[in-house]
Every structure is written in structure tokens, then in C-alpha cells.
Write a protein that holds these residues in place. Structure first.
Motif, short mmCIF file in Angstrom:
data_model
loop_
_atom_site.label_atom_id
_atom_site.label_comp_id
_atom_site.label_asym_id
_atom_site.label_seq_id
_atom_site.Cartn_x
_atom_site.Cartn_y
_atom_site.Cartn_z
N GLN A 1 26.95 -20.70 -8.52
CA GLN A 1 26.14 -21.08 -7.36
C GLN A 1 25.48 -19.86 -6.73
OE1 GLN A 1 28.99 -23.35 -5.08
NE2 GLN A 1 28.47 -25.25 -6.14
N ALA A 2 26.19 -18.73 -6.73
CA ALA A 2 25.61 -17.49 -6.18
C ALA A 2 24.41 -17.05 -7.01
CB ALA A 2 26.67 -16.39 -6.13
N VAL A 3 24.53 -17.11 -8.32
CA VAL A 3 23.42 -16.73 -9.19
C VAL A 3 22.27 -17.72 -9.01
CG1 VAL A 3 22.65 -16.45 -11.59
CG2 VAL A 3 24.86 -15.51 -10.85
N ASP A 4 22.57 -18.99 -8.94
CA ASP A 4 21.56 -20.03 -8.76
C ASP A 4 20.79 -19.78 -7.46
OD1 ASP A 4 20.38 -22.30 -9.98
OD2 ASP A 4 21.54 -23.65 -8.69
N ALA A 5 21.50 -19.52 -6.38
CA ALA A 5 20.86 -19.26 -5.09
C ALA A 5 20.01 -17.99 -5.14
CB ALA A 5 21.91 -19.16 -3.98
N ARG B 1 22.77 -24.70 -17.00
CA ARG B 1 21.57 -24.72 -16.15
C ARG B 1 21.31 -23.36 -15.53
NH1 ARG B 1 23.94 -29.18 -13.82
NH2 ARG B 1 23.90 -28.16 -11.79
N VAL B 2 22.34 -22.74 -14.99
CA VAL B 2 22.16 -21.44 -14.32
C VAL B 2 21.80 -20.37 -15.34
CG1 VAL B 2 23.32 -19.63 -12.99
CG2 VAL B 2 23.59 -22.04 -12.34
N LEU B 3 22.52 -20.32 -16.45
CA LEU B 3 22.19 -19.31 -17.46
C LEU B 3 20.79 -19.52 -18.00
CD1 LEU B 3 25.60 -18.96 -19.30
CD2 LEU B 3 24.55 -17.34 -17.69
N GLY C 1 15.96 -17.40 -4.48
CA GLY C 1 15.40 -16.38 -3.60
C GLY C 1 14.42 -15.45 -4.30
N PHE C 2 14.68 -15.16 -5.56
CA PHE C 2 13.80 -14.24 -6.30
C PHE C 2 12.46 -14.89 -6.63
CE2 PHE C 2 17.85 -12.36 -8.41
CZ PHE C 2 18.18 -11.71 -7.23
N GLY C 3 12.49 -16.19 -6.83
CA GLY C 3 11.27 -16.89 -7.22
C GLY C 3 10.72 -16.34 -8.52
#
Length: 178
Positions: A135-139, A169-171, A143-145
């Protein structure tokens, strides 16, 4: 102890644990063209470059073992983040105003989560990524867009099925195939 140091350790300690399990530094990683050795070199050198740009570099001893090099570097970063005068130093960050501590613990800490998976995968061991890590990586990716896919950052996202789990999904957002 600073909040930045707490977050740094939360991300650095699992990465350190994977470096301790690494037995084949020449094994390929999911990062195209990179070995486990290259990956650790990338992590250390990008963080050292950041520190140097802010006048916070320290002498680096020649170390042939990537795990030892990482551990020495991590020790130096933790010492810096333990000092509130350093951790709270403001600068115009990559994505707006930030502090040294926020950038090391947040931006580079998130990088450690993703690269922990890369390194673990190269060794055939479990990266131990938690839902909170993902979730931290996803968030962070939110933020990076589109800036996340600039030169030297993340590969373009890869497609995944709608029913893919959180890890996949995150990877995929970071250009990796789980």
C-alpha cells in the motif's frame, strides 16, 4: 529518535535481511540487465548521490561484498537520520518541498521495498512484502504520477488482469511482472 529514522529502519531492515540471504551476487534480477550486485550498487549509489548533493556524504571504504557495502551505507544513513538537525533540514524536493529525512525514509524507503522484491526474486526467496508495504508503494506511485516513468526511474506499467492480487497490481505499476 526521529520519525524519519523509524520509517527508514522499517524499510531498510527487511532489505538488509535479504542481502544477508543473498548467496549469488551475479544472479539476474527482474530489472532487465541487472544482477543482484548491480541492484545493490544502484541502491547505494543513488542514495549516496542524494546525500552528496546535500553535503552529507561520508568517506566510503572499498568493499567488494555488496551486502557489507549496503550494511555500512545503511549504518551511515541511520546515523544521519538520528540527528534532527539533519533529518528536518528542508530543501525543494523532487515532488515539492521536503526534508532530508522525508526523502530518505519516504522516497528512498519506498525504493527499498520494491528493490527488496527484486533482490529476493533473484535469490528465489520470499521478500516478505506486507500489505502495508504494498500500500505504501501504491500510494507513492499515485503521488509520483507520470514522473515515476521518467529516465532512470520505473519501467512503464505492465498490464495485469482485473482480478490480480495486490502484489501483482503494485509491482505492475513499477514495471515488474510478479
Amino acid at each position: 529518535m526521529t520519525a524519519s529514522l523509524d520509517l527508514w529502519r522499517k524499510n531498510a531492515e527487511p532489505f538488509t535481511a535479504i542481502t544477508a540471504q543473498t548467496t549469488d551476487w551475479d544472479a539476474p534480477t527482474p530489472c532487465e540487465g541487472w544482477t543482484a550486485r548491480d541492484l545493490v550498487e544502484h541502491v547505494v549509489s543513488t542514495e549516496r548521490d542524494f546525500l552528496e548533493r546535500h553535503g552529507l556524504s561520508s568517506p566510503e571504504e572499498e568493499v567488494g561484498d555488496p551486502g557489507k557495502r549496503w550494511r555500512e551505507h545503511e549504518r551511515q544513513v541511520a546515523e544521519l537520520l538520528a540527528d534532527p538537525a539533519v533529518a528536518d533540514r528542508e530543501f525543494p524536493g523532487y515532488f515539492g518541498p521536503s526534508t532530508i529525512g522525508e526523502t530518505l525514509a519516504g522516497f528512498y524507503g519506498g525504493d527499498l521495498i520494491v528493490h527488496r522484491w527484486d533482490l529476493a526474486t533473484s535469490q528465489g526467496v520470499d521478500a516478505g512484502l506486507s500489505e502495508e508495504d504494498l500500500q505504501a508503494v501504491d500510494a507513492a506511485m499515485d503521488g509520483f504520477g507520470e514522473q515515476a516513468y521518467g529516465p532512470g526511474l520505473f519501467a512503464p506499467p505492465v498490464p495485469v488482469p482485473d482480478d490480480a492480487g495486490l502484489l501483482r497490481r503494485v509491482l505492475a505499476r513499477t514495471g515488474r511482472r510478479a
